[in-house]
Design a protein around this motif. Structure first.
Motif, PDB file in Angstrom:
ATOM      1  N   UNK A   1     -12.488  15.437   2.283  1.00 28.74           N
ATOM      2  CA  UNK A   1     -12.519  14.016   2.592  1.00 28.74           C
ATOM      3  C   UNK A   1     -11.262  13.253   2.254  1.00 28.74           C
ATOM      4  N   UNK A   2     -10.189  13.935   1.839  1.00 28.16           N
ATOM      5  CA  UNK A   2      -8.945  13.228   1.533  1.00 28.16           C
ATOM      6  C   UNK A   2      -8.255  12.799   2.825  1.00 28.16           C
ATOM      7  N   UNK A   3      -7.438  11.774   2.711  1.00 25.25           N
ATOM      8  CA  UNK A   3      -6.676  11.283   3.848  1.00 25.25           C
ATOM      9  C   UNK A   3      -5.254  11.830   3.776  1.00 25.25           C
ATOM     10  N   UNK A   4      -4.780  12.457   4.854  1.00 26.55           N
ATOM     11  CA  UNK A   4      -3.423  12.981   4.879  1.00 26.55           C
ATOM     12  C   UNK A   4      -2.396  11.857   4.887  1.00 26.55           C
ATOM     13  N   UNK A   5      -2.838  10.644   5.184  1.00 31.79           N
ATOM     14  CA  UNK A   5      -1.936   9.498   5.140  1.00 31.79           C
ATOM     15  C   UNK A   5      -1.725   9.002   3.719  1.00 31.79           C
ATOM     16  N   UNK A   6      -2.482   9.530   2.759  1.00 33.65           N
ATOM     17  CA  UNK A   6      -2.363   9.129   1.368  1.00 33.65           C
ATOM     18  C   UNK A   6      -3.332   8.022   1.002  1.00 33.65           C
ATOM     19  N   UNK A   7      -3.434   7.769  -0.300  1.00 32.45           N
ATOM     20  CA  UNK A   7      -4.260   6.673  -0.779  1.00 32.45           C
ATOM     21  C   UNK A   7      -5.712   7.008  -1.014  1.00 32.45           C
ATOM     22  N   UNK A   8      -6.121   8.249  -0.770  1.00 31.74           N
ATOM     23  CA  UNK A   8      -7.525   8.618  -0.946  1.00 31.74           C
ATOM     24  C   UNK A   8      -7.598  10.099  -1.268  1.00 31.74           C
TER      25      UNK A   8
ATOM     26  N   UNK B   1      -3.431   4.602  -9.824  1.00 30.87           N
ATOM     27  CA  UNK B   1      -2.000   4.448  -9.576  1.00 30.87           C
ATOM     28  C   UNK B   1      -1.511   5.436  -8.521  1.00 30.87           C
ATOM     29  N   UNK B   2      -2.039   6.665  -8.559  1.00 28.48           N
ATOM     30  CA  UNK B   2      -1.667   7.653  -7.544  1.00 28.48           C
ATOM     31  C   UNK B   2      -2.104   7.182  -6.163  1.00 28.48           C
ATOM     32  N   UNK B   3      -3.327   6.671  -6.059  1.00 24.75           N
ATOM     33  CA  UNK B   3      -3.808   6.173  -4.780  1.00 24.75           C
ATOM     34  C   UNK B   3      -3.022   4.942  -4.340  1.00 24.75           C
ATOM     35  N   UNK B   4      -2.628   4.088  -5.280  1.00 27.29           N
ATOM     36  CA  UNK B   4      -1.852   2.900  -4.937  1.00 27.29           C
ATOM     37  C   UNK B   4      -0.508   3.277  -4.331  1.00 27.29           C
ATOM     38  N   UNK B   5       0.131   4.328  -4.860  1.00 25.22           N
ATOM     39  CA  UNK B   5       1.400   4.788  -4.300  1.00 25.22           C
ATOM     40  C   UNK B   5       1.202   5.248  -2.861  1.00 25.22           C
ATOM     41  N   UNK B   6       0.103   5.975  -2.613  1.00 23.13           N
ATOM     42  CA  UNK B   6      -0.156   6.461  -1.264  1.00 23.13           C
ATOM     43  C   UNK B   6      -0.468   5.357  -0.283  1.00 23.13           C
ATOM     44  N   UNK B   7      -1.118   4.285  -0.751  1.00 23.20           N
ATOM     45  CA  UNK B   7      -1.461   3.181   0.140  1.00 23.20           C
ATOM     46  C   UNK B   7      -0.229   2.359   0.498  1.00 23.20           C
ATOM     47  N   UNK B   8       0.548   1.959  -0.523  1.00 20.19           N
ATOM     48  CA  UNK B   8       1.726   1.134  -0.280  1.00 20.19           C
ATOM     49  C   UNK B   8       2.687   1.274  -1.454  1.00 20.19           C
ATOM     50  N   UNK B   9       3.716   2.112  -1.330  1.00 19.66           N
ATOM     51  CA  UNK B   9       4.636   2.326  -2.455  1.00 19.66           C
ATOM     52  C   UNK B   9       5.350   1.050  -2.882  1.00 19.66           C
ATOM     53  N   UNK B  10       5.745   0.216  -1.912  1.00 18.17           N
ATOM     54  CA  UNK B  10       6.479  -1.000  -2.252  1.00 18.17           C
ATOM     55  C   UNK B  10       5.590  -1.973  -3.024  1.00 18.17           C
ATOM     56  N   UNK B  11       4.351  -2.150  -2.561  1.00 16.65           N
ATOM     57  CA  UNK B  11       3.437  -3.061  -3.255  1.00 16.65           C
ATOM     58  C   UNK B  11       3.092  -2.533  -4.642  1.00 16.65           C
TER      59      UNK B  11
END
Length: 356
Positions: free
Chosen positions: A275-282, A207-217
């Protein structure tokens, strides 16, 4: 193991987020060994049976960085950032030292100081979460505000003075040993394992990664981003409080101007190295763990090699840039393309034999 399976194993290992961090740690240790062949020697203190050596010092120094790096990993995975963790370390140190200065030296006083400290830093983390999730401020701005206000709060608590206290139980957290190893490192390791088990054995990590990938989705999928954002900032605040306790417990003194100073940058670097992404989701907590060890090893190497304080940032920057380039899929793909596009040497012409 066949040659094909061995090759696939190494290819999979290279793509692990923590692989190049381990390589960098090994390279720094080799660099120190060149200067002193006994650098990695670990001996037993005959007076108390504790292990002593440079490796033990690195493990102890890495513990606070591990704590804030784990919290930072969860925050960055949501697409945010927490610039206030260094200041929260100072707040934690100020609260604990001020409380212990007026208390007795009992074990109960140490537990009360720890509980009070984590409560306050958790509340401050919740302030970050409220500003980001419910007010709608950008994480950079929201946590920058607390980064500046946090040290001011620490100065208010201590009256602007360095504060010291005495409590053997509290000091044991940073200076004690169990089975010859530093308690502070073992505690950090247990916390990393516990947080990793919770986020990977439950749906929390997804769920944390999902928020980082696309909060609306993620909201349309039934995930409540506001509650999760509030949770990760509270966790980050509590872990920063633990890091502050570890930092001040070794000397039982808080310097509100220096405790946790710029450690938020080290935490971000540890997360990126992991290895984390600063853009979120990982995110990768094992990678953050290795990244924290790398930062501690790098700091120890800088001091051990006698690098001047003015050149220290440049030395650290070079190591980290090289490491990030090695991690980059684009850079590795460029080298692979160069290797495959290099023409091979022409083979010698084969003379056809003509049957007589």
């Amino acid at each position: 193991m066949t040659a094909a399976s061995g090759t696939s194993f190494w290819r999979a290992l290279i793509h692990k987020p923590f692989f190049w961090g381990i390589v960098a740690i090994a390279a720094l240790l080799v660099l120190n060994l060149i200067k002193d062949p006994a650098y990695l020697a670990v001996s037993v203190n005959p007076d108390n049976g504790h292990l002593v050596g440079n490796v033990i010092d690195i493990l102890r120094q890495a513990a606070p960085i591990m704590m804030i790096a784990v919290g930072m990993s969860l925050v960055i995975a949501t697409g945010g950032i927490d610039l206030s963790v260094g200041s929260l370390m100072a707040v934690a140190g100020a609260v604990s030292m001020e409380f212990l200065r007026g208390a007795d030296g009992s074990f109960g006083a140490a537990l009360t100081a720890i509980a009070l400290t984590l409560l306050i830093t958790g509340v401050l983390g919740a302030v970050n979460g409220l500003l980001v999730a419910y007010v709608g401020l950008q994480p950079f701005i929201a946590t920058l505000v607390l980064m500046l206000a946090g040290r001011g709060l620490a100065k208010v608590v201590t009256g602007g003075q360095n504060t010291n206290a005495s409590n053997d139980a509290f000091r044991w957290i940073s200076n004690g040993f169990v089975l010859g190893l530093p308690v502070v490192f073992l505690l950090a390791l247990l916390i990393v394992i516990a947080v990793g088990w919770v986020v990977r054995r439950s749906a929390l990590g997804l769920m944390i990664e999902a928020i980082g990938i696309n909060p609306k989705a993620s909201r349309m999928a039934g995930i409540k981003p506001k509650g999760l954002l509030l949770t990760v900032y509270i966790i980050s605040g509590v872990l920063a409080g633990i890091a502050g306790i570890m930092a001040v417990g070794s000397v039982m003194t808080v310097d509100v101007s220096r405790t946790g100073y710029q450690l938020e940058l080290d935490a971000i670097l540890a997360v990126v190295i992991g290895g984390a992404s600063l853009a979120g989701g990982k995110f990768s907590l094992s990678g953050a763990f290795v990244g924290a060890l790398l930062i501690a090893t790098l700091d120890k190497t800088v001091l051990y090699l006698g690098v001047s304080s003015s050149a220290t940032p440049a030395f650290k920057a070079i190591v980290i840039i090289v490491l990030c380039l090695l991690q980059s899929e684009r850079v590795r793909g460029w080298f692979r393309a160069r290797r495959t596009s290099t023409p091979s040497a022409p083979s010698a012409p084969v003379k056809e034999e003509v049957a007589a």
